[in-house]
Motif scaffolding. Sequence first.
Motif, PDB file in Angstrom:
ATOM      1  N   ILE A 181       0.858  -1.197   0.000  1.00 42.51           N
ATOM      2  CA  ILE A 181       0.000   0.000   0.000  1.00 42.51           C
ATOM      3  C   ILE A 181       0.892   1.245   0.000  1.00 42.51           C
ATOM      4  CG2 ILE A 181      -1.814   1.210   1.291  1.00 42.51           C
ATOM      5  CD1 ILE A 181      -2.549  -1.577   2.496  1.00 42.51           C
ATOM      6  N   PRO A 182       0.596   2.234  -0.881  1.00 43.24           N
ATOM      7  CA  PRO A 182       1.520   3.372  -1.034  1.00 43.24           C
ATOM      8  C   PRO A 182       1.330   4.466   0.010  1.00 43.24           C
ATOM      9  CG  PRO A 182      -0.308   3.645  -2.538  1.00 43.24           C
ATOM     10  CD  PRO A 182      -0.564   2.349  -1.793  1.00 43.24           C
ATOM     11  N   ASP A 183       2.262   5.404  -0.026  1.00 44.87           N
ATOM     12  CA  ASP A 183       2.189   6.590   0.820  1.00 44.87           C
ATOM     13  C   ASP A 183       1.213   7.598   0.188  1.00 44.87           C
ATOM     14  OD1 ASP A 183       2.740   8.288   2.873  1.00 44.87           O
ATOM     15  OD2 ASP A 183       4.889   8.490   2.461  1.00 44.87           O
ATOM     16  N   ASN A 184       0.802   8.594   0.963  1.00 42.96           N
ATOM     17  CA  ASN A 184      -0.017   9.686   0.435  1.00 42.96           C
ATOM     18  C   ASN A 184       0.844  10.572  -0.476  1.00 42.96           C
ATOM     19  OD1 ASN A 184      -2.313   8.999   2.015  1.00 42.96           O
ATOM     20  ND2 ASN A 184      -1.290   9.866   3.794  1.00 42.96           N
ATOM     21  N   PRO A 185       0.267  11.256  -1.475  1.00 44.07           N
ATOM     22  CA  PRO A 185      -1.125  11.176  -1.887  1.00 44.07           C
ATOM     23  C   PRO A 185      -1.336  10.060  -2.900  1.00 44.07           C
ATOM     24  CG  PRO A 185      -0.018  12.926  -3.106  1.00 44.07           C
ATOM     25  CD  PRO A 185       1.013  12.295  -2.221  1.00 44.07           C
ATOM     26  N   PHE A 186      -2.479   9.420  -2.835  1.00 44.50           N
ATOM     27  CA  PHE A 186      -2.809   8.389  -3.819  1.00 44.50           C
ATOM     28  C   PHE A 186      -4.325   8.344  -3.985  1.00 44.50           C
ATOM     29  CE2 PHE A 186      -4.412   4.901  -1.074  1.00 44.50           C
ATOM     30  CZ  PHE A 186      -4.011   5.360   0.167  1.00 44.50           C
ATOM     31  N   ARG A 187      -4.756   7.706  -5.067  1.00 48.71           N
ATOM     32  CA  ARG A 187      -6.183   7.584  -5.378  1.00 48.71           C
ATOM     33  C   ARG A 187      -6.907   6.823  -4.276  1.00 48.71           C
ATOM     34  NH1 ARG A 187      -8.158   5.399 -11.156  1.00 48.71           N
ATOM     35  NH2 ARG A 187      -8.385   7.637 -11.413  1.00 48.71           N
ATOM     36  N   CYS A 188      -7.974   7.415  -3.758  1.00 50.83           N
ATOM     37  CA  CYS A 188      -8.907   6.759  -2.833  1.00 50.83           C
ATOM     38  C   CYS A 188      -8.256   6.300  -1.524  1.00 50.83           C
ATOM     39  CB  CYS A 188      -9.604   5.574  -3.500  1.00 50.83           C
ATOM     40  SG  CYS A 188     -11.028   4.999  -2.544  1.00 50.83           S
ATOM     41  N   PRO A 189      -8.036   7.238  -0.588  1.00 57.10           N
ATOM     42  CA  PRO A 189      -7.357   6.873   0.672  1.00 57.10           C
ATOM     43  C   PRO A 189      -7.957   5.669   1.417  1.00 57.10           C
ATOM     44  CG  PRO A 189      -7.560   9.251   0.479  1.00 57.10           C
ATOM     45  CD  PRO A 189      -8.314   8.670  -0.685  1.00 57.10           C
ATOM     46  N   PRO A 190      -9.299   5.483   1.470  1.00 52.94           N
ATOM     47  CA  PRO A 190      -9.776   4.277   2.177  1.00 52.94           C
ATOM     48  C   PRO A 190      -9.779   3.022   1.305  1.00 52.94           C
ATOM     49  CG  PRO A 190     -11.534   5.956   1.973  1.00 52.94           C
ATOM     50  CD  PRO A 190     -10.429   6.359   1.073  1.00 52.94           C
ATOM     51  N   GLY A 191      -9.483   3.169  -0.010  1.00 53.09           N
ATOM     52  CA  GLY A 191      -9.637   2.065  -0.960  1.00 53.09           C
ATOM     53  C   GLY A 191      -8.870   0.798  -0.606  1.00 53.09           C
ATOM     54  N   PRO A 192      -7.578   0.908  -0.207  1.00 49.24           N
ATOM     55  CA  PRO A 192      -6.843  -0.328   0.098  1.00 49.24           C
ATOM     56  C   PRO A 192      -7.449  -1.091   1.275  1.00 49.24           C
ATOM     57  CG  PRO A 192      -5.323   1.517  -0.186  1.00 49.24           C
ATOM     58  CD  PRO A 192      -6.713   2.091  -0.158  1.00 49.24           C
ATOM     59  N   TYR A 193      -8.050  -0.363   2.200  1.00 53.32           N
ATOM     60  CA  TYR A 193      -8.547  -0.990   3.436  1.00 53.32           C
ATOM     61  C   TYR A 193      -9.919  -1.603   3.179  1.00 53.32           C
ATOM     62  CZ  TYR A 193      -4.580   1.824   4.243  1.00 53.32           C
ATOM     63  OH  TYR A 193      -3.317   2.349   4.095  1.00 53.32           O
ATOM     64  N   GLU A 194     -10.692  -0.972   2.277  1.00 54.00           N
ATOM     65  CA  GLU A 194     -11.918  -1.635   1.812  1.00 54.00           C
ATOM     66  C   GLU A 194     -11.532  -2.908   1.069  1.00 54.00           C
ATOM     67  OE1 GLU A 194     -15.880  -0.142  -0.358  1.00 54.00           O
ATOM     68  OE2 GLU A 194     -14.214  -0.382  -1.768  1.00 54.00           O
ATOM     69  N   ARG A 195     -10.460  -2.831   0.291  1.00 56.29           N
ATOM     70  CA  ARG A 195     -10.032  -4.019  -0.465  1.00 56.29           C
ATOM     71  C   ARG A 195      -9.636  -5.153   0.487  1.00 56.29           C
ATOM     72  NH1 ARG A 195      -6.448  -3.383  -5.596  1.00 56.29           N
ATOM     73  NH2 ARG A 195      -8.528  -2.881  -6.355  1.00 56.29           N
ATOM     74  N   ILE A 196      -8.865  -4.818   1.524  1.00 57.16           N
ATOM     75  CA  ILE A 196      -8.495  -5.851   2.511  1.00 57.16           C
ATOM     76  C   ILE A 196      -9.771  -6.507   3.051  1.00 57.16           C
ATOM     77  CG2 ILE A 196      -7.537  -6.167   4.847  1.00 57.16           C
ATOM     78  CD1 ILE A 196      -5.601  -3.796   4.171  1.00 57.16           C
ATOM     79  N   SER A 197     -10.766  -5.665   3.381  1.00 55.63           N
ATOM     80  CA  SER A 197     -12.014  -6.175   3.961  1.00 55.63           C
ATOM     81  C   SER A 197     -12.755  -7.084   2.989  1.00 55.63           C
ATOM     82  CB  SER A 197     -12.939  -5.001   4.331  1.00 55.63           C
ATOM     83  OG  SER A 197     -12.232  -3.998   5.011  1.00 55.63           O
ATOM     84  N   MET A 198     -12.816  -6.673   1.728  1.00 53.73           N
ATOM     85  CA  MET A 198     -13.567  -7.463   0.739  1.00 53.73           C
ATOM     86  C   MET A 198     -12.852  -8.780   0.425  1.00 53.73           C
ATOM     87  SD  MET A 198     -16.503  -6.058  -0.079  1.00 53.73           S
ATOM     88  CE  MET A 198     -16.605  -6.116   1.692  1.00 53.73           C
ATOM     89  N   ILE A 199     -11.507  -8.741   0.415  1.00 52.86           N
ATOM     90  CA  ILE A 199     -10.774 -10.003   0.227  1.00 52.86           C
ATOM     91  C   ILE A 199     -11.038 -10.915   1.423  1.00 52.86           C
ATOM     92  CG2 ILE A 199      -8.457 -11.031   0.109  1.00 52.86           C
ATOM     93  CD1 ILE A 199      -7.572  -8.607  -1.564  1.00 52.86           C
ATOM     94  N   ALA A 200     -11.026 -10.327   2.629  1.00 48.36           N
ATOM     95  CA  ALA A 200     -11.280 -11.130   3.835  1.00 48.36           C
ATOM     96  C   ALA A 200     -12.684 -11.725   3.806  1.00 48.36           C
ATOM     97  CB  ALA A 200     -11.079 -10.273   5.080  1.00 48.36           C
ATOM     98  N   SER A 201     -13.644 -10.951   3.291  1.00 52.58           N
ATOM     99  CA  SER A 201     -15.024 -11.442   3.222  1.00 52.58           C
ATOM    100  C   SER A 201     -15.084 -12.697   2.339  1.00 52.58           C
ATOM    101  CB  SER A 201     -15.913 -10.326   2.668  1.00 52.58           C
ATOM    102  OG  SER A 201     -17.098 -10.832   2.136  1.00 52.58           O
ATOM    103  N   TYR A 202     -14.352 -12.648   1.211  1.00 50.53           N
ATOM    104  CA  TYR A 202     -14.319 -13.819   0.322  1.00 50.53           C
ATOM    105  C   TYR A 202     -13.610 -14.997   1.006  1.00 50.53           C
ATOM    106  CZ  TYR A 202     -12.772 -16.903  -3.394  1.00 50.53           C
ATOM    107  OH  TYR A 202     -12.518 -18.026  -4.142  1.00 50.53           O
TER     108      TYR A 202
END
Length: 425
Positions: A181-202
């Motif tokens: 996960i990159p440093d700021n600034p980057f596209r969609c600050p909460p995006g990587p953490y939503e991704r972690i959650s959605m991968i975990a859900s699967y």
Amino acid sequence: MSRITRRALGAGIPALLTAPAFAQAPAARLVIIGGGFGGASAANFARRQYPWLDVTLIEPKTRFVTCPYGNLLLAGLRDLNSISFGYERLAARGARVIHDWADAIDPTARTVRLRGGASVAYDRLIVSPGIALRYGAIEGYDQAAEAIFPHAWVPGEGQQTLLLRRQLEALPDGGVVGLAIPDNPFRCPPGPYERISMIASYLKRHKPRAKILAFDTKNAFSKQGLFQDAWNALYPGMIDWIPANRDGRILRVDPAARVFESEFGVRHRVDVGNVIPPQSAGGIAISAGLANESGWVPVDSLTFESRRVPGIHVIGDATIAPPMPKSGYVANSTAKQAVAAIAALLRGEAPPPAPVYFNTCYSHVGAEYGISIVGVFRPNAERTGFVETPNSGGVSPRGDLPEQRRLEALYADAWYGSITADMFG
Ligand SMILES: Cc1cc2nc3c(=O)[nH]c(=O)nc-3n(C[C@H](O)[C@H](O)[C@H](O)COP(=O)(O)OP(=O)(O)OC[C@H]3O[C@@H](n4cnc5c(N)ncnc54)[C@H](O)[C@@H]3O)c2cc1C
């Protein structure tokens, strides 16, 4: 009858309402590069509000796959079709849609050169190209590497997100998914953490013994407390978030060996690797000289006109706009302000009064579990940047609040439906 008048009538706009506007307004060419959250919003808003504007949208793809809700595809909560949109309705509304790349801008002649060889003239230009990935910023992560370690951060035709999904399906139970996960600034600050959650859900449903190692270049992230509460409640023991101060910075990758290597030289073997590399403004913003040495574009915060090249307005993720996040919501709301400012400038009027820019970023952490962060922003007095309105925003409350989480997941769905309608008609 003029071309613009015929178009407006064709779009079903009552002649009586539009006639005075035509009488006052010059016919002017607004050209927009990029048909994503910023560009499509600008085209749709311009055709609706300023029918005298002759709008051309330049976008290579015929179907736009949104990044928002792409993470839900990883969890199996959405399919590709439900997050893909065409440009037919924008065209029916009178926007000329050209499916090609803008390769160069000539700000003196006020023309855009297309890859296909044609040239498009403009009176005002909007550039909303999104981001470019900085290949090579993580050693070993070049364009070829994304076939093994997908980024899925610029979805293109959705292939990157589908690849990541297929890799998760092939993961053995007990396997390891790594994220960089990159440093700021980057596209969609909460995006990587939503991704972690959605991968975990699967994984929870299909590979309950698998683990997620989330290597972060930062020590803190957006909605951190809410995400971590949810991970503990929904996915106990599955997610290890490794911040920079625990050697979370990934500096090198070896896709063939499926290895992430940290700042202090520790080599981590992963079965599936999702590398989200550092980013800059989209390529055309760099080659046209709109970006500064940071790789991002400075703009007038009232009109979004470039501070470097007059006559060109830049919106969306490509801009320098902190404390506003690089989000689809911000791209959509600033697109409207840019179009309103352009319409005023073309009529020889002062730009519209200082607006209020809104942002809400919803994240899914489970199928029926949503959280959000809200911000309200204004241009600063000097028009060089943005300020957050004190006591205006906030995040969802923490605590065991199942009904609130369920409702926020529904609000997220409603937001997604309305913003995509506001973009594509
Ligand atoms: C996984 C993920 C989840 C996200 N979730 C959310 C969310 O829930 N809410 C939210 O608000 N935001 C979210 N975002 C952020 C959002 O996707 C971006 O902020 C938004 O897309 C920015 O809009 P844009 O117009 O700047 O760029 P884009 O939407 O990427 O559009 C840029 C367009 O320009 C085109 N283009 C580029 N170069 C050229 C050229 N030379 N010529 C012609 N066309 C060109 C591209 O093809 C592209 O279609 C998410 C992002 C990711 C990665």
